[in-house]
Design a protein around this motif. Structure first.
Motif, PDB file in Angstrom:
ATOM      1  N   GLU A  39      22.636  25.526 -43.580  1.00 54.11           N
ATOM      2  CA  GLU A  39      23.869  24.823 -43.260  1.00 54.11           C
ATOM      3  C   GLU A  39      24.923  25.815 -42.800  1.00 54.11           C
TER       4      GLU A  39
ATOM      5  N   ARG B  44      18.038  18.741 -51.285  1.00 52.02           N
ATOM      6  CA  ARG B  44      19.399  19.196 -51.037  1.00 52.02           C
ATOM      7  C   ARG B  44      20.375  18.032 -50.943  1.00 52.02           C
TER       8      ARG B  44
ATOM      9  N   ARG C   1      27.376  24.513 -56.749  1.00 53.67           N
ATOM     10  CA  ARG C   1      26.997  23.761 -55.558  1.00 53.67           C
ATOM     11  C   ARG C   1      26.877  24.692 -54.354  1.00 53.67           C
TER      12      ARG C   1
ATOM     13  N   ARG D  67      23.355  25.190 -52.351  1.00 56.79           N
ATOM     14  CA  ARG D  67      23.303  24.905 -50.917  1.00 56.79           C
ATOM     15  C   ARG D  67      22.804  26.118 -50.141  1.00 56.79           C
TER      16      ARG D  67
END
Length: 266
Positions: free
Chosen positions: A7, A242, A255, A259
Motif C-alpha cells: 500500500e 488485510r 495497524r 499494514r
C-alpha cells in the motif's frame, strides 16, 4: 491470503533524506502516522536522570496515588523511557533512561509535557508459514485495555547490555513468549527493524516467522493462553486478511505495522 501488493503509506519524514546518507534528524511527537523498515536501529541507555521527573516529583507522587486508586494493578517498577529519537536514510537512533513507571504515567496522562519524549516500546510481529500475523486483545486494567494490538511491551533493565545498548530483538521475543506462552526458540527473525510512529507512540517492531501453518500456530497459542501465560491479553487471534484491519478496534501504531508487513509478502 490478502497479499495484493504494498500500500501507499503515510508521509515519511525520513524519505526526504534518502539521497543524503548519514544525515540524522531529531524527531518529535506528534507524528501523523509513519512506518519505516530499516537495517539499523541503535538504542542506548545511560544513567543521566530525566529532569522532568525531578522537577515534578511531588505532583507525580500525588498523581500516582490517584491513579492506583483507580487501577490497583499498576506497579511502580522501572521502565526505559524514550527521551530522544533521531532518524535518517540509514536507520534510527534512540536514547532511553530507566525511570519509575509513575513518572512515565504522569507524562503519558498529559499532566505536564516533555516535547522530546515518546511513548516507546517493542512490538513482535509473528507470522505463520502463510504470512498471517498474531494479534492480541489487551486485557482490562492494562494501559491499552479493550483494544487489539501486537504482543510486546516496555523495554526495561533486563534489555540493557553491559555496553549500554538495548537488545530490541531479545525484548520482542521475550515479550511474545511471556504473553502467549509460545516457545521463543521457534521464532525465526526477519532481518531489519520496523519503526512506527503515530501521535506520541513509537513502536520498535521486530518481525519473526514461525515454521507452522496458521491453524497449528493458532492451536499452540490457544494452549498457552489457557495455561494463563498472559495476564496482559484476554484473547489471541491471527489476522489472515488485510481487509479485516478496518473492522478491528486496534491501536493505531499496530495497524501501521500490520499494514506494512501485509504489503510485503516476504
Amino acid at each position: 491470503m490478502g497479499f495484493s501488493g504494498p500500500e501507499i503509506g503515510p508521509v515519511d519524514r525520513c524519505a526526504a533524506l534518502c539521497h543524503q546518507p548519514h544525515i540524522m534528524i531529531s524527531l518529535r511527537p506528534p507524528s501523523p502516522g509513519e512506518v519505516d523498515r530499516v537495517a539499523r536501529l541503535t538504542l542506548t541507555s545511560d544513567s543521566a536522570p530525566w529532569t522532568f521527573a525531578g522537577q515534578h516529583a511531588a505532583a507525580i507522587g500525588a498523581h500516582w496515588q490517584r491513579r492506583t486508586q483507580e487501577n490497583p494493578s499498576f506497579f511502580n517498577g522501572q521502565i526505559l523511557v524514550l527521551r530522544a529519537l533521531r532518524g535518517g536514510s540509514d536507520g534510527f537512533e534512540g536514547h532511553l533512561s530507566l525511570e519509575r513507571f509513575a513518572a512515565f504515567l504522569f507524562w503519558r496522562d498529559g499532566v505536564q509535557s516533555d516535547p522530546d519524549v515518546w511513548d516507546g516500546f517493542v512490538s513482535a510481529l509473528v507470522r505463520s508459514r502463510q504470512g498471517d500475523v498474531v494479534l492480541g486483545l489487551n486485557a482490562a486494567g492494562t494501559l491499552s485495555g479493550g483494544r487489539m494490538g501486537l504482543p510486546g511491551g516496555f523495554l526495561d533493565a533486563n534489555d540493557i547490555r553491559p555496553d549500554g545498548s538495548v537488545d530490541v530483538v531479545g525484548a520482542a521475543a521475550r515479550e511474545f513468549s511471556e504473553e502467549t506462552g509460545f516457545d521463543a526458540s521457534l521464532l525465526r527473525r526477519v532481518p531489519g527493524y520496523l519503526v512506527a510512529r503515530h501521535g506520541r507512540y513509537c513502536a520498535f517492531g521486530v518481525e519473526f516467522r514461525v515454521d507452522l501453518d496458521t491453524s497449528e500456530l493458532q492451536q499452540r497459542l490457544a494452549e498457552g493462553l489457557n495455561r494463563g501465560a498472559a495476564a496482559e491479553l484476554e484473547a489471541i487471534n491471527i489476522l489472515t486478511e488485510r481487509s479485516d484491519l478496518d473492522a478491528l478496534h486496534m491501536l493505531d501504531h499496530a495497524r501501521l505495522l500490520v499494514r506494512h508487513v501485509f504489503g510485503h509478502a516476504g
